[in-house]
Each structure stands twice: as structure tokens, then as C-alpha cells.
Design a protein around this motif. Structure first.
Motif, short mmCIF file in Angstrom:
data_model
loop_
_atom_site.label_atom_id
_atom_site.label_comp_id
_atom_site.label_asym_id
_atom_site.label_seq_id
_atom_site.Cartn_x
_atom_site.Cartn_y
_atom_site.Cartn_z
N ASN A 172 -64.16 6.02 62.81
CA ASN A 172 -63.00 5.27 62.83
C ASN A 172 -63.07 4.47 64.08
O ASN A 172 -62.56 3.35 64.24
N GLU A 173 -63.68 5.07 64.96
CA GLU A 173 -63.61 4.38 66.43
C GLU A 173 -64.28 3.12 66.54
O GLU A 173 -64.33 2.26 67.31
N MET A 174 -65.09 2.65 65.41
CA MET A 174 -66.04 1.54 65.32
C MET A 174 -64.96 0.44 65.09
O MET A 174 -65.53 -0.43 65.23
N ILE A 175 -63.89 0.75 64.62
CA ILE A 175 -62.79 -0.28 64.48
C ILE A 175 -62.60 -1.02 65.78
O ILE A 175 -62.63 -2.17 65.89
N ASP A 176 -62.43 -0.08 66.70
CA ASP A 176 -62.09 -0.67 68.23
C ASP A 176 -63.34 -1.36 68.62
O ASP A 176 -63.33 -2.09 69.65
N HIS A 177 -64.53 -0.93 68.32
CA HIS A 177 -65.73 -1.63 68.58
C HIS A 177 -65.85 -3.06 68.13
O HIS A 177 -66.68 -3.88 68.69
N GLY A 178 -65.12 -3.42 67.13
CA GLY A 178 -64.84 -4.71 66.59
C GLY A 178 -65.85 -4.95 65.34
O GLY A 178 -66.28 -5.78 65.23
N LEU A 179 -66.20 -3.83 64.57
CA LEU A 179 -67.11 -3.92 63.46
C LEU A 179 -66.40 -4.14 62.10
O LEU A 179 -66.99 -4.39 61.16
N GLY A 180 -64.89 -4.08 62.23
CA GLY A 180 -64.35 -4.20 60.87
C GLY A 180 -63.21 -3.03 60.59
O GLY A 180 -63.02 -2.17 61.68
N ASN A 181 -62.67 -3.08 59.36
CA ASN A 181 -61.60 -2.00 59.03
C ASN A 181 -62.33 -0.73 58.81
O ASN A 181 -63.48 -0.58 58.76
N LEU A 182 -61.43 0.29 58.18
CA LEU A 182 -62.03 1.64 58.17
C LEU A 182 -62.95 1.36 56.84
O LEU A 182 -64.08 2.14 56.83
N GLN A 183 -62.66 0.63 55.99
CA GLN A 183 -63.44 0.61 54.79
C GLN A 183 -65.02 0.09 55.11
O GLN A 183 -65.99 0.61 54.84
N THR A 184 -64.94 -0.85 55.94
CA THR A 184 -66.27 -1.57 56.39
C THR A 184 -67.02 -0.78 57.13
O THR A 184 -68.35 -0.53 56.82
N VAL A 185 -66.42 0.13 58.22
CA VAL A 185 -67.18 0.81 59.17
C VAL A 185 -67.64 2.13 58.63
O VAL A 185 -68.98 2.63 58.79
N SER A 186 -67.08 2.41 57.57
CA SER A 186 -67.33 3.72 56.82
C SER A 186 -68.62 3.53 56.00
O SER A 186 -69.52 4.13 56.00
N ALA A 187 -68.71 2.21 55.28
CA ALA A 187 -69.84 1.84 54.48
C ALA A 187 -70.94 1.52 55.32
O ALA A 187 -72.27 1.84 55.07
N LEU A 188 -70.87 0.90 56.60
CA LEU A 188 -71.97 0.67 57.61
C LEU A 188 -72.68 2.18 58.01
O LEU A 188 -73.69 2.11 58.25
N ALA A 189 -71.54 3.13 58.31
CA ALA A 189 -72.27 4.58 58.80
C ALA A 189 -72.98 5.03 57.64
O ALA A 189 -74.22 5.39 57.94
N LEU A 190 -72.69 4.96 56.41
CA LEU A 190 -73.34 5.52 55.30
C LEU A 190 -74.55 4.81 55.08
O LEU A 190 -75.75 5.52 54.78
N LYS A 191 -74.66 3.72 55.29
CA LYS A 191 -75.76 2.62 54.97
C LYS A 191 -76.81 3.19 56.26
O LYS A 191 -78.15 2.73 55.92
#
Length: 759
Positions: free
Chosen positions: A289-308
Motif C-alpha cells: 500500500n505504501e508504494m502509492i505514496d512512493h508515486g507508483l500508482g493506485n492499489l491495484q497497480t502497486v499490488s500487480a507490480l509487487a506480485l510481478k
């Protein structure tokens, strides 16, 4: 000899065949299980929760979590303590979910479970790998008896900045020492059989580079070259992987502009492809969730990035649970991405034996026997004494005599609340032994003790509030500061010696406990000023979770003992050291700065093109400060004893070697004092000419030895090409021909030297 070799080879082949058979059996079991799982159940295995607030009396988890467990949407829980509660939660999964897949139960078992041992930074100062392994072993025995099977430890982040509060949880500044400790901790937790009910799965953290947060501020940005990563910061993580650690936790910081939790280079290319890690990766608390504040996107986007990227389990944030199905539908991730992560979680449960018996770690009888048992309390006392570092002992004031009058003063002298130190989440501070009780236990009837508080830990109301975030650690006395000091001074005047127990509150270090000013709080500085003016010898015992800036304090003190936070038996352990029941043997694993302006400061620095000459006056146009020495107050590896040790010159078996040869470097160490004692003999190496600039020295070996007074012993270190290697500019692990210096001594600054050549 040949027969032994044949038998050994046969045993190795047998073990390898057994491991392969076990892997085949596990793979078959999990493949069959996954064929039965729905998409929601697979994603559910990637969800790690803590019970949360609003739990009714008698409930183990709140209703929302309970429903998710029953529907197969939870892979593991943490934050539940106690065998009965864990059993109730496991029953929800094992009896009421469709496929009855058991849960993982984890906890922050950082320096002990309910029996609390010294903080990890203190333990690292013992330089005693067998002891550190035993700390982890006893922690695993106790925690597993209470139902847990997973610990979020060891924390192996290299740290060169004591402003960072989490230095308390690590092993200091050196990659070699940190790597040895990482291996010992993993071995202690996991043992030789993860299915044994007295072992638990370790989780190395925080991957990676978290200890280099800029400004020493927690959760902050980290930025460094790949060369620095590989040479100094990555080795302890790699050591834990090589030791077979079962899980890895991602860090909060970014690496090369990409947060660790979404960094595929880190989690897949390095961790899995280069290092061969086979376990699973869990995020730190809400790191997705905190990657949203890093500026990487919304929760769906950062969750997909983490899994990938290669993250398998989402701690608390539920980004995986709530978005991965949608991302799959939109083809932002693949079914294979989910299946791989799910398989890794199920493999961990299989390796822990949870599919054979979900209640393997749940035994009321074991909990009654093992939790807070006498043997663990006795071990805690021994571990604490072995972790303390004697920094000064003028006039051999220590050990104290068991006679006369002692003024025992200081805000931590009669205090239970701060003995455990930070991140002792399961420990009961009120079961601690305070220093005053320890001294009474050891000193005997021949010593009169005059106690005075002398000062509050701090008079700063803002700091008091911060220090009391998890309950009262700092109490403000009803008397004013001068009255407290006057009482202490009066006690000092009536005494033969003053023992001042000073330092930080336990929550001044740890997570979210960075400090820009790491000096002793003003209230205690004023107390020590007053005590030093009495003319009585003053023994300072410092309790802290980090190196402090204590130059003036060490000048004022007759003797200075760095005690750290020692856990439940702190009071007894401090008394054991003060009265000589144990001769201190600790050595610093982290340099002590003279002031914050020197930070970051560490022993394995690199020379500049304009170095300041050693032991020479400050020169213009050289790399130095106008107002302070380049050298630390106390260097890495420093620590005194009640006895003294002398070192002979270094003897080399040869002055040159080829890549296939080994040189033996030897010294004779002699106990020249009046007490039996232990010494940590330290080996450092310097590559004098290399294609990549090298630090002035690197720790490459150490031995802790015990010598009776008057005894001598030869200590030898084999040096092969492995000790001479470094990462070059292409990140290849190489040794280059040329001249090398060997240093052997009592600390990084006090060494003998010799030279040899690699041909």
C-alpha cells in the motif's frame, strides 16, 4: 581414509536422494492440492493478517478476519500470542474452511519470545557465534511451545548511522561479522529439521539495504551504487540465504528508484536467479500500500507490480486479496504469477509439517514446561553479561569490592520498564530484574547501598510522550530536577564509589525511533556533571539501543560500561559484571562517533586522494574536520577486560602465495593481567593496489579465546584466495595479484601488521 571418503560420499548421495524424494513428494502433494483450489483460495494464501482492533472479550480474531479464514482468504496470521488462542484460530482454518489448509502463525521474535534476551546489537558485541545460535535456538523452543512456527528475524541490515533507531535490531556495521551472525541465527531458529515441533521458520529482513536510510530516518530513501551493495550491504542477506532461511521480508526503501517491494531485479534476478533462494517473500507491514505514496500508482497497480516482482505474501494491506483478481481479468498479471506465489506459501506450510498436523506446534504441556522456564532465565543472565562492553576502567576501579558503601543513582537504577529494550513484543517488562535488585543479590551484606533516582530519563515532555507510546517507560518525578540531583549528590558524598545507571528509554530506539540528537538527555548530563564534581569515583553503566555521543561522559567517568538493553535478567547480569563474577569480553560491532557531525562513521572507510595523515596535526587541504578528529570515539572491535592481553608480531607461513595456496598468519596472545579472561582476536586484510579502490581494512576472521592469567596461546588464521576477493567494476567476485597487508589485533585500530604477495 579411503573408506571414510567412500562412506562420506555415500552418505552425501543418500541425503541428496532423500531430499530429492522429499521434494518430489512435496511437489506432487501441492500440485494435487492446487488443482482443487479456486482462484479466490489461491489469492487467499497470499494474504497475511493480524487480528486487528475491536476484538470482543474471548475472541481470538475479529469477525471480519474469522469470516475470511473460513472462506480460505487468509494464508497466515501474526499478532496472536498464546497456545490456546493459536489453537482456536488454527481450528477455524483446519476444520471450517473448504480445503482445510492450515495457517502460518508468525511473530516478531527478535531477541527472545516471552523470555527476553539482550537486543541483537548487544548480542553482536559478544562476537560469540555459538551463544548467538543458542539465543535463537532457545527462542524457537519457547515460541514453538506456545504455538508459533514463524519468526520475522533475523534483521541483518548493515548500519553505519546510529541515528537510525533500528540499529538496535541488527549486528552493526560490518558485513563479515553480520554474515556470521545471520548464519548462526538462521541455524538456531530452523535447526536441522523444520518439521520438528521445536523449530520455527526464520525470515531474513529487510531485503534490502534498509540500514542505509538517508539521514538515519526510518522508512526513508536509500541510494547507493551496485558496487557498494554487493561489497558491503548484501553479504549478510546472502549468508542467510546460503544457510537455508525459509522466508525473506521486503524492505520499505527504494533501490535504484524502485521500491524494494516492486523491484524485480532485487526479488527475482538477484534473490532467486543469482542466489538460488527457494522460499517465499513476504512484505513488511503494509509495504504494498505504501508504494502509492512512493508515486507508483493506485492499489491495484502497486499490488500487480509487487506480485510481478516476485513478492508472494502481502502483510496486512490486503492489496493482493482485493485487486489481483481484477488485474488477472485485465491481463496485468497472469495465472502463473498467482500460482507461483501460492505454491511457495504452500511449500512453506508443507516444510513446517502443518499439512501432516496443523496442531504440530500447539501443546499446552510444552507451553507450561518451556515458556519462561528457569533454564531460559539463567541463559538470559549469561547472554546479557557476555554482551556488555567495557569502554573505560581507570585505576582498575572495576570490579567493585563487596564491601563499603555504594551510591546507586540514575533513572534506570530502579526501573523494570526499560530493561527489555525495544521490540520485545511478547515480553513482560514487570518480570525484569532491576539493577538495584541485581546489585543487592550479588553484593551481599558487606555492601551498604544508598539509592537515589538523581534525574528523570528526560525532562522533555515531547520526548516523554514519544517514549511512552507503548505504555509508561518514562515517569516524571514529582520533585523538581534540582531536588533529584541534590539527593544523588548527598548519597555520593556518603559513599566510597558512585554507580550511575544512565541511558535511553527502551522506546528511544527501534522502529520509528530515529533521533537527530543521540546525546544523553540533558537531565542525565546535569546529574553526571554534579556527581563528577564530588570527587568520588564514578562508574557509569550506560543502557541504550544505539551508540550515543558520550565523549564528555566518558571523560567524566572513572569507569564506563556499555550495557545496552539486556532483557529480563539485566539487573543480575550488570551486577555480575560490576562485581567481577564475569569478566567483560564484549567488543563493539558499531563505531561510537564523537559527535553527530561524524556520522556516518565506520572502520572500513576508503582513503581519499588527500588523506589526513595518521596521528598528525590537522592539515589544510586534507580530508578532515576543523573541529574534531576523523577517528571515532571508540572504534569497531573495541572493548576492554579486567585483565590485559599482549600480542606478539605476526608470523606468516610464507610471504607469497598463488591462487591455489593458503598462508597461515599467527600471533601469540598472552594474558598479562591479574584475571582470567576472554579476548576476541581479530584479523583484517588490506589490498594495497586493486582495480577498484579498497577500504583501509576488512574484517576477514576472528576467534574468541579464553586465557587464564599468565597463559599464552598461539592463534592462527588460514588465508586463502577467498579472503582476498572483492567485487570489481563488473560485479565479479575476483582476487587480483599484488601486495596485501594483514592486521591482527584487539580492535580495528590497535593491530599488528605483516605483508605478503599474491602471485
Amino acid at each position: 581414509m579411503l573408506r571414510k571418503m567412500i562412506v562420506g560420499a555415500a552418505l552425501s548421495l543418500s541425503l541428496a536422494a532423500g531430499a530429492q524424494q522429499n521434494d518430489t513428494k512435496m511437489n506432487s502433494f501441492i500440485t494435487n492440492l492446487m488443482k482443487k483450489m479456486t482462484l479466490d483460495e489461491k489469492i487467499g494464501q497470499l494474504n497475511l493478517l493480524t487480528p486487528g482492533g475491536g476484538i470482543l472479550t474471548g475472541s481470538v480474531v475479529n469477525p471480519d478476519v474469522e469470516a475470511k479464514i473460513k472462506s480460505g482468504k487468509v494464508g497466515g496470521l501474526f499478532g496472536i500470542i498464546g497456545v490456546d488462542k493459536i489453537k482456536q484460530a488454527q481450528e477455524l482454518a483446519a476444520t471450517q474452511s473448504r480445503l482445510k489448509i492450515p495457517l502460518l502463525f508468525g511473530s516478531d521474535i527478535i531477541h527472545g519470545y516471552k523470555t527476553t534476551y539482550p537486543i541483537p546489537l548487544a548480542l553482536s558485541c559478544s562476537w560469540d557465534m555459538s551463544m548467538i545460535e543458542q539465543v535463537a535456538r532457545l527462542s524457537a523452543v519457547e515460541a514453538s511451545a506456545d504455538g508459533l512456527c514463524w519468526t520475522f528475524s533475523p534483521m541483518v541490515d548493515i548500519a553505519r548511522d546510529p541515528r537510525w533507531g533500528r540499529v538496535a535490531e541488527g549486528a552493526g556495521e560490518d558485513p563479515y561479522l553480520g554474515s556470521q551472525i545471520a548464519k548462526a541465527m538462521v541455524k538456531g531458529y530452523q535447526g536441522n529439521d523444520l518439521k520438528a515441533n521445536n523449530t520455527i521458520m526464520a525470515c531474513v529482513k529487510h531485503f534490502a539495504l534498509y540500514g542505509a536510510a538517508e539521514g538515519g530516518r526510518d522508512y526513508n530513501t536509500t541510494d547507493m551504487s551496485r558496487l557498494r551493495m554487493y561489497e558491503y550491504y548484501l553479504p549478510p542477506y546472502k549468508a542467510a540465504i546460503d544457510a537455508g532461511v525459509g522466508s525473506v521480508m521486503s524492505s520499505f526503501n527504494e533501490i535504484d528508484g524502485i521500491p524494494a517491494t516492486a523491484n524485480r531485479w532485487l526479488m527475482t534476478d538477484l534473490l532467486r536467479k543469482q542466489w538460488g533462494f527457494k522460499g517465499f517473500v513476504v512484505t513488511d507491514y503494509t509495504a504494498v500500500n505504501e508504494m502509492i505514496d512512493h508515486g507508483l500508482g493506485n492499489l491495484q497497480t502497486v499490488s500487480a507490480l509487487a506480485l510481478k516482482a516476485g513478492v508472494d505474501m502481502d502483510m496486512v494491506g490486503e492489496g493482493f486479496l482485493n485487486t489481483l483478481k481484477k488485474s488477472l481479468q485485465e491481463k496485468k498479471i497472469t495465472q502463473s504469477d498467482i500460482d507461483i506465489a501460492c505454491r511457495r506459501i504452500l511449500e512453506a506450510k508443507y516444510k513446517l509439517g502443518l499439512f501432516d498436523d496443523p496442531y504440530r506446534y500447539i501443546s499446552t504441556d510444552r507451553a507450561t514446561k518451556e515458556v519462561l522456564s528457569t533454564d531460559k532465565r539463567e541463559a538470559a543472565r549469561r547472554f546479557a553479561a557476555h554482551s556488555m562492553v567495557l569502554l573505560k576502567n581507570n585505576n582498575d576501579i572495576l570490579p567493585l569490592k563487596k564491601s563499603g558503601t555504594i551510591a546507586l543513582v540514575g533513572p534506570l537504577a530502579n526501573n523494570k520498564s526499560n530493561m527489555l529494550g525495544t521490540w520485545a513484543v511478547s515480553g513482560d517488562a514487570q518480570l525484569s530484574v532491576p539493577v538495584i535488585d541485581g546489585i543487592k543479590n550479588i553484593a551481599g551484606n558487606g555492601v551498604q547501598i544508598l539509592y537515589a533516582k538523581g534525574a528523570n530519563i528526560t525532562d522533555d515532555s515531547a520526548l516523554v510522550k514519544m517514549g511512552n507510546v507503548f505504555g509508561e517507560k518514562i515517569s516524571l518525578d514529582s520533585r523538581n530536577p534540582q531536588q533529584l540531583i541534590d539527593e544523588a549528590v548527598e548519597a555520593a558524598r556518603r559513599s566510597d564509589v558512585v554507580v550511575a545507571i544512565l541511558g535511553e528509554a527502551s522506546e528511544f530506539t527501534g522502529e520509528s525511533a530515529s533521533r537527530s540528537d543521540i546525546s544523553l538527555p540533558e537531565s542525565q548530563r546535569n546529574l553526571l556533571d554534579a556527581l563528577s564534581k564530588t570527587g568520588k569515583p564514578v562508574v557509569v553503566v550506560m543502557m541504550s539501543g544505539r551508540p550515543l555521543t558520550i565523549q564528555k561522559e566518558t571523560e567524566q567517568a572513572t569507569a564506563f560500561l556499555q550495557a545496552w538493553f539486556g532483557g529480563h535478567e539485566t539487573g543480575n547480569a550488570i551486577a555480575d559484571v560490576l562485581f567481577g563474577n564475569y569478566n567483560p569480553s564484549g567488543k563493539l560491532s558499531m563505531s561510537f562517533p564523537r559527535n553527530v557531525g561524524q556520522i556516518p562513521i565506520y572502520y572500513n572507510y576508503k582513503r581519499t586522494g588527500r588523506p589526513q595523515a595518521e596521528n598528525a596535526p590537522t592539515q589544510k587541504f586534507r580530508s578532515n574536520y576543523l573541529d574534531v578528529s576523523n577517528k571515532p570515539l571508540f572504534p569497531f572491535g573495541y572493548g576492554l577486560s579486567y585483565t590485559t592481553f599482549s600480542y606478539s608480531g605476526i608470523r606468516l607461513s610464507n610471504t607469497s602465495m598463488t591462487p591455489g595456496q593458503t598462508i597461515k598468519a599467527s600471533v601469540t596472545v598472552t594474558n598479562t593481567g591479574n584475571y582470567d579472561g576472554e579476548e576476541v582476536v581479530q584479523l583484517y586484510i588490506y589490498d594495497q593496489v586493486a582495480s577498484v579502490t579498497q577500504p583501509v581494512k576488512k574484517l576477514k576472521g576472528f576467534q574468541k579465546i579464553f586465557l587464564r592469567k599468565g597463559e599464552s596461546r598461539e592463534v592462527s588464521f588460514p588465508i586463502s584466495i577467498e579472503e582476498l576477493k572483492f567485487f570489481n567494476s563488473e560485479l565479479k567476485w575476483v582476487a587480483e595479484p599484488g601486495d596485501f597487508k594483514i592486521y591482527i589485533g584487539t580492535n580495528s585500530d590497535n593491530v599488528k601488521d605483516a605483508s605478503f604477495t599474491l602471485k
